[in-house]
Design a protein around this motif. Sequence first.
Motif, PDB file in Angstrom:
ATOM      1  N   TRP A 386       0.984  -1.504   0.344  1.00  0.00           N
ATOM      2  CA  TRP A 386       0.100   0.515  -0.249  1.00  0.00           C
ATOM      3  C   TRP A 386       1.026   1.317   0.133  1.00  0.00           C
ATOM      4  N   ALA A 387       2.274   1.500   0.461  1.00  0.00           N
ATOM      5  CA  ALA A 387       2.812   2.098   0.706  1.00  0.00           C
ATOM      6  C   ALA A 387       3.288   2.683  -0.378  1.00  0.00           C
ATOM      7  N   TRP A 388       3.924   1.060  -1.525  1.00  0.00           N
ATOM      8  CA  TRP A 388       4.058   1.340  -3.141  1.00  0.00           C
ATOM      9  C   TRP A 388       2.653   2.374  -4.066  1.00  0.00           C
ATOM     10  N   ALA A 389       1.584   1.491  -3.678  1.00  0.00           N
ATOM     11  CA  ALA A 389       0.616   2.572  -4.453  1.00  0.00           C
ATOM     12  C   ALA A 389       0.543   3.590  -4.545  1.00  0.00           C
ATOM     13  N   GLY A 390       0.900   3.477  -3.005  1.00  0.00           N
ATOM     14  CA  GLY A 390       0.573   5.054  -2.347  1.00  0.00           C
ATOM     15  C   GLY A 390       1.405   5.928  -2.880  1.00  0.00           C
ATOM     16  N   ASP A 391       2.701   5.987  -3.401  1.00  0.00           N
ATOM     17  CA  ASP A 391       3.270   6.899  -3.766  1.00  0.00           C
ATOM     18  C   ASP A 391       3.044   6.584  -5.340  1.00  0.00           C
ATOM     19  N   THR A 392       2.210   6.667  -5.950  1.00  0.00           N
ATOM     20  CA  THR A 392       2.107   6.179  -7.722  1.00  0.00           C
ATOM     21  C   THR A 392       2.160   7.530  -8.244  1.00  0.00           C
ATOM     22  N   PRO A 393       2.408   7.568  -8.740  1.00  0.00           N
ATOM     23  CA  PRO A 393       3.283   6.445 -10.504  1.00  0.00           C
ATOM     24  C   PRO A 393       4.917   5.885 -10.485  1.00  0.00           C
ATOM     25  N   PHE A 394       4.586   6.607  -8.746  1.00  0.00           N
ATOM     26  CA  PHE A 394       6.155   6.621  -9.188  1.00  0.00           C
ATOM     27  C   PHE A 394       6.962   5.282  -7.931  1.00  0.00           C
ATOM     28  N   ARG A 395       8.610   4.916  -8.092  1.00  0.00           N
ATOM     29  CA  ARG A 395       9.050   4.129  -7.084  1.00  0.00           C
ATOM     30  C   ARG A 395       8.873   4.416  -5.682  1.00  0.00           C
ATOM     31  N   ARG A 396       9.339   2.672  -5.099  1.00  0.00           N
ATOM     32  CA  ARG A 396      10.087   3.017  -3.462  1.00  0.00           C
ATOM     33  C   ARG A 396       8.961   3.551  -3.461  1.00  0.00           C
ATOM     34  N   TRP A 397       9.534   3.967  -1.607  1.00  0.00           N
ATOM     35  CA  TRP A 397       8.875   4.842  -0.774  1.00  0.00           C
ATOM     36  C   TRP A 397       9.443   5.681   0.454  1.00  0.00           C
ATOM     37  N   LYS A 398       9.130   5.814   1.222  1.00  0.00           N
ATOM     38  CA  LYS A 398       9.879   6.580   2.382  1.00  0.00           C
ATOM     39  C   LYS A 398      11.247   6.062   3.121  1.00  0.00           C
ATOM     40  N   ARG A 399      12.115   7.082   2.660  1.00  0.00           N
ATOM     41  CA  ARG A 399      14.039   6.648   3.852  1.00  0.00           C
ATOM     42  C   ARG A 399      14.880   6.311   1.935  1.00  0.00           C
ATOM     43  N   GLU A 400      14.124   6.491   0.529  1.00  0.00           N
ATOM     44  CA  GLU A 400      14.936   6.207  -0.731  1.00  0.00           C
ATOM     45  C   GLU A 400      14.482   7.831  -0.956  1.00  0.00           C
ATOM     46  N   SER A 401      16.027   7.763  -1.792  1.00  0.00           N
ATOM     47  CA  SER A 401      15.938   8.439  -2.917  1.00  0.00           C
ATOM     48  C   SER A 401      15.430   8.716  -3.893  1.00  0.00           C
ATOM     49  N   TYR A 402      14.587   7.948  -4.869  1.00  0.00           N
ATOM     50  CA  TYR A 402      13.492   7.414  -5.670  1.00  0.00           C
ATOM     51  C   TYR A 402      12.596   8.829  -5.077  1.00  0.00           C
ATOM     52  N   ARG A 403      11.824   8.884  -6.466  1.00  0.00           N
ATOM     53  CA  ARG A 403      11.225  10.318  -6.115  1.00  0.00           C
ATOM     54  C   ARG A 403       9.965   9.454  -5.200  1.00  0.00           C
ATOM     55  N   GLY A 404       9.602   7.796  -5.058  1.00  0.00           N
ATOM     56  CA  GLY A 404       8.237   7.614  -4.208  1.00  0.00           C
ATOM     57  C   GLY A 404       8.897   8.095  -2.881  1.00  0.00           C
ATOM     58  N   GLY A 405       9.945   8.096  -2.232  1.00  0.00           N
ATOM     59  CA  GLY A 405      10.004   8.671  -1.262  1.00  0.00           C
ATOM     60  C   GLY A 405      10.521  10.089  -0.983  1.00  0.00           C
ATOM     61  N   ALA A 406      10.830  10.634  -2.396  1.00  0.00           N
ATOM     62  CA  ALA A 406      11.016  12.357  -1.857  1.00  0.00           C
ATOM     63  C   ALA A 406      10.257  13.094  -2.806  1.00  0.00           C
ATOM     64  N   SER A 407       9.143  12.899  -3.430  1.00  0.00           N
ATOM     65  CA  SER A 407       8.342  13.495  -4.225  1.00  0.00           C
ATOM     66  C   SER A 407       7.288  13.776  -3.120  1.00  0.00           C
ATOM     67  N   ASP A 408       6.177  14.305  -3.094  1.00  0.00           N
ATOM     68  CA  ASP A 408       5.580  14.907  -2.263  1.00  0.00           C
ATOM     69  C   ASP A 408       4.258  15.983  -2.569  1.00  0.00           C
ATOM     70  N   PRO A 409       2.931  16.114  -1.551  1.00  0.00           N
ATOM     71  CA  PRO A 409       2.195  16.929  -2.296  1.00  0.00           C
ATOM     72  C   PRO A 409       2.418  18.349  -1.634  1.00  0.00           C
TER      73      PRO A 409
END
Length: 772
Positions: A386-409
């Motif tokens: 669900w974290a992965w889905a919550g960061d759509t459309p990006f890869r990965r999540w919190k604690r990592e420097s991909y956009r999934g961790g670092a791109s936010d509303p």
Amino acid sequence: MSGQEFHGRIGRTYDESEPWWPEQTRAPDDAPNVLMVVLDDVGFGQLGCYGGLVDTPNIDRLAENGLRYNNFHTTALCSPTRSCLLTGRNHHSNAMAAIAESSTGFPGYNGHIPHENGFLSEMLVEEGYSTYAIGKWHLGPAEATSAAGPYDRWPLGRGFERFYGFLGGDTDQYTPTLVYDNHQVEPPATPEEGYHFTEDIAQRTIEFIGDAKQVDPDKPFFTYFCPGACHAPHQVPKEWADKYAGEFDMGWDEAREQILKRQKELGIVPENTDLSPQNPDIVPWDSLSAEEQRLYARMMEVYAGFLEHTDAQIGKVLDYLEELGELDNTLVMLVSDNGASAEGGPTGSVNENHFFNNVPESLEENLEAMDGLGGPEYFNHYPWGWAWAGDTPFRRWKRESYRGGASDPLVVSWPEGIEARGEIREQFVHAIDLVPTVLETLGFEAPDEVKGVAQSPIEGTSFAYTFEEPDAPEQHVTQYFEMIGTRAIYHDGWRAVHPWPFGVPITAEDLSATTLEDSGWELYHIAEDFSEAHDVASEHPEKVLELAQLWWTEAGKYDVLPLDSRGVERLAEPRPQPGKPRNTYVYYPGTQHVPENAAVRVLNRDHSITADVTVPAGGTEGVLLAQGSRDGGYTLFVENNRLHYVHNYIGVEEYHVVADEPLPEGDISVRMEFETTGDPDIPNGEGAPGTVRLYYGDEQVGEGELPKTVPIMIGIIAGLSCGKDAVNAVSDVYRDRKPFAFTGDIARVTVDVSGEPFVHEEAELDRIMARE
């Protein structure tokens, strides 16, 4: 006094004198209020106005009356981002490379935000603003959050005039560890009475603003409103979660498809955006058993209810400002501090303390807890799918420097100052850019000094230019990222990312080729590939080299080195304590919520707890000393006039030792001694086993074995208390009677951690005879 030169006249008597009053510092007429709302662990694709599947009508109305940014970035972790939001400097410049609990003894990592990096609150309070911090803080050194202080890095020490919230990284929403200004307080109600932290802080925000506005209506405010939501524990009244019953049965794979479709319809992502590739850590939804699907869907329902409930509390604050006639002239900036959190692991968690102690989750136990998820009994967190889905459309999540961790509303609303309504901005913005934007909007320069301390340069770039110019060239063109060893660099539409496995130390040998032949970097052309779906490193080796070298240059500027990718070991790193090192800690009745970093550390070592008490006629009961919560800890208490010791192993099992006989009346010293009988197995989540012995005076009255103990962290939501088990009971034995205050008299409780085991003469004789 004021420090201003007296401009009146002083004669021998009043009639030949002329009074003069120091001028009050007042903000300019019609200066806007500033409301900064910081959500926690909310991903790019979770808010309704960002295409998410959760209803967030109040945040959505902010977006409809303002702007949404689709290229806003954070540091990928909470405290580092929050330090950027309040100072305008990078997180390593703030010594906040990670959370303070994992600080290390290096300039960019020690958790002490320098006073030369002034907070926005410190700047605005000197310009005539009221300043309030409400909710989560997590910006002080971990060792400085006890009653011993120092208080210079608590909210009131950093320019906020009032504070109500919690100092650590997370708290129980039903039984929070509350601080009001500079002192601890109990929650104003119980879970049984309907208490919830987010509701409490919304009302407290209204009170703070109202207190000043009714006296001085023209005085603007800066309010830093930080609910603990949606960080674990995901806790919300059942009816909010039940609203989403069945809404997530389709699973996280289909959810990503639905969210991306909504994002394209809203224009929050470009029409040509592809979903990032399948995350190798994520099990396809269709491969799960029916029981797993039912449990994981419910965990997401609870999260969704939690987020909508938080949105409703934000709505209460917005409604109040509207009633006051202040909303249109309030610059609202709403952000999340990092991407969605994967700390629930692949199967989710009903007790996040498992994660911090290397203890695996049990599907069977989690299924048994399903009906109570979201309630006060559990510290639950959804699975990382669900974290992965919550960061759509990006890869990965919190604690990592991909956009999934670092791109936010990022939502910005200021009806009186921004004409645009419901529009989207695509320029690159980083968390360090909010402070210079607020200062420019209000017409203030960054001060040269704050409280006599010369200030460092602001490192962010104002994005106020985007308010009315949707196509203006972006002005923040280069930004480095580093979080627990993962690295990234943004420059002029390109983004290079260097992933690294969490918890695997980076060595000098790993970096041997980081000068001219740096390897391991991935490359994404963000200007054309919004979601980092396509790694083009092999097609542009010269660009990889350029950006890798640029990362090292930026790292040298901002105290990023040394790279440190350790995980839970870093949490256990020795760091400064409030007092000098000692073997004996003395606590007195009334002591409560001493945080773990400031309390005695008994884990994995021989120790004893001695309570000097007076037992009244007829006996006594209650807690002598307790540390932790229902999710792990220990407690020494009296029940039925007998001494008891319970070690709560991560909320999984309680090891209970009881005295063989009742306490005698009068003055007596009672004691628990723990002697280790083996080594801890930290990687497998087991602390040192040991033998517990109970004493009345010098007489042993009980003994029991602890096969394993808490290995790393005692608890994450409650500290140490003497004379009662404050707020969140460690043991089931007395949970329905919390705080289970001691009914006799306690002179003191002494904890000895000298490490010298108590010599039991009979046992020693038996041992010698057995070896004869």
